[in-house]
Enzyme design. Structure first.
Site, PDB file in Angstrom:
ATOM      1  N   GLU A 122       7.546  -1.596   8.500  1.00 14.08           N
ATOM      2  CA  GLU A 122       6.433  -2.552   8.508  1.00 14.08           C
ATOM      3  C   GLU A 122       6.792  -3.829   9.263  1.00 14.08           C
ATOM      4  O   GLU A 122       6.184  -4.882   9.041  1.00 14.08           O
ATOM      5  CB  GLU A 122       6.010  -2.884   7.079  1.00 14.08           C
ATOM      6  CG  GLU A 122       5.441  -1.714   6.301  1.00 14.08           C
ATOM      7  CD  GLU A 122       4.130  -1.184   6.858  1.00 14.08           C
ATOM      8  OE1 GLU A 122       3.518  -1.859   7.708  1.00 14.08           O
ATOM      9  OE2 GLU A 122       3.716  -0.086   6.464  1.00 14.08           O
ATOM     10  N   HIS A 145       6.087  -6.747   0.215  1.00 14.14           N
ATOM     11  CA  HIS A 145       5.116  -5.653   0.329  1.00 14.14           C
ATOM     12  C   HIS A 145       5.479  -4.616  -0.715  1.00 14.14           C
ATOM     13  O   HIS A 145       6.609  -4.129  -0.746  1.00 14.14           O
ATOM     14  CB  HIS A 145       5.182  -5.049   1.728  1.00 14.14           C
ATOM     15  CG  HIS A 145       4.516  -3.708   1.842  1.00 14.14           C
ATOM     16  ND1 HIS A 145       4.992  -2.714   2.655  1.00 14.14           N
ATOM     17  CD2 HIS A 145       3.416  -3.195   1.226  1.00 14.14           C
ATOM     18  CE1 HIS A 145       4.220  -1.641   2.545  1.00 14.14           C
ATOM     19  NE2 HIS A 145       3.268  -1.906   1.673  1.00 14.14           N
ATOM     20  N   HIS A 147       3.728  -1.466  -3.691  1.00 18.74           N
ATOM     21  CA  HIS A 147       2.657  -0.511  -3.970  1.00 18.74           C
ATOM     22  C   HIS A 147       2.358  -0.534  -5.460  1.00 18.74           C
ATOM     23  O   HIS A 147       2.963   0.207  -6.221  1.00 18.74           O
ATOM     24  CB  HIS A 147       3.084   0.897  -3.557  1.00 18.74           C
ATOM     25  CG  HIS A 147       3.289   1.054  -2.083  1.00 18.74           C
ATOM     26  ND1 HIS A 147       3.412   2.290  -1.487  1.00 18.74           N
ATOM     27  CD2 HIS A 147       3.407   0.153  -1.082  1.00 18.74           C
ATOM     28  CE1 HIS A 147       3.585   2.135  -0.188  1.00 18.74           C
ATOM     29  NE2 HIS A 147       3.597   0.847   0.077  1.00 18.74           N
TER      30      HIS A 147
END
Length: 201
Positions: A122, A145, A147
């Site tokens: 990313e 980042h 999830h």
């Protein structure tokens, strides 16, 4: 009060924090397998010997990040797992320095170690956000980042695929979120992970 393994070493404290956060994400299940990544703008925290890295490979980027010219970013590596980072982040992180052009970087590592840990897939998104933060002279230096399973599940319900409805739900369920994210959470359309399109969104 936080206890650091490296009290007199700013980079050591950052590595300590990365390990702590990685452990938390792993325990919560918010970074399953090798999902999720972190980056920290560490520009100015250590003296960079440009002569030592002058022969390191120059890696071209798909975009230009003019505000990051000469900046140093510490990132978790691609394919690394939070559960491993939590134990010892050093083998799973890397540092890069953006060239003065802002459209290429070199890894900051000892000769022969280059490429052992490659920046997160990313990278375009991390760099674009850091570029924006530096351009705005914002105090934030870290990007996380992850999830979050609950949010992933929520965005599979069509009614919650717009920011207004999503934020109304969050604010009504947890009113204190108004104080932490008064402008609301942003929601972007689907884009292929790791792409410049994702970064632009």
């Amino acid at each position: 009060m936080d206890t650091y393994f490296f009290p007199d070493d700013p980079l050591g404290r950052i590595r300590d924090d990365i390990a702590r956060v990685a452990g938390y994400l792993w325990e919560k299940g918010w970074a399953e397998r090798n999902a999720g990544n972190m980056s920290v703008n560490i520009t100015g925290l250590e003296k960079i010997d440009l002569d030592r890295i002058k022969n390191n490979t120059v890696h071209k980027l798909g975009n230009s990040y003019p505000n990051l010219a000469g900046q140093v970013i510490l990132l978790t590596g691609t394919g690394t797992r939070m559960r491993d980072i939590a134990i010892d982040p050093q083998p799973y992180i890397c540092k890069i320095r953006l060239l003065d052009s802002g459209n290429a970087f070199q890894q900051l590592c000892d000769y022969g170690d280059e490429g052992k840990v490659w920046p997160t897939s990313e990278l375009p998104t991390h760099l674009l956000i850091h570029d924006m933060l530096v351009g705005r002279k914002a105090p934030e230096k870290t990007i996380l980042h992850t999830h979050v399973n609950e949010l992933i599940a929520l965005t599979q319900i069509r009614e919650f695929t717009n920011a207004e409805t999503l934020n109304n739900l969050l604010w009504s369920m947890h009113p204190e979120t108004v104080f932490f994210i008064p402008e609301g959470a942003g929601l972007v359309p689907y884009a292929l992970p790791g792409t410049n399109q994702m970064a632009m969104e």
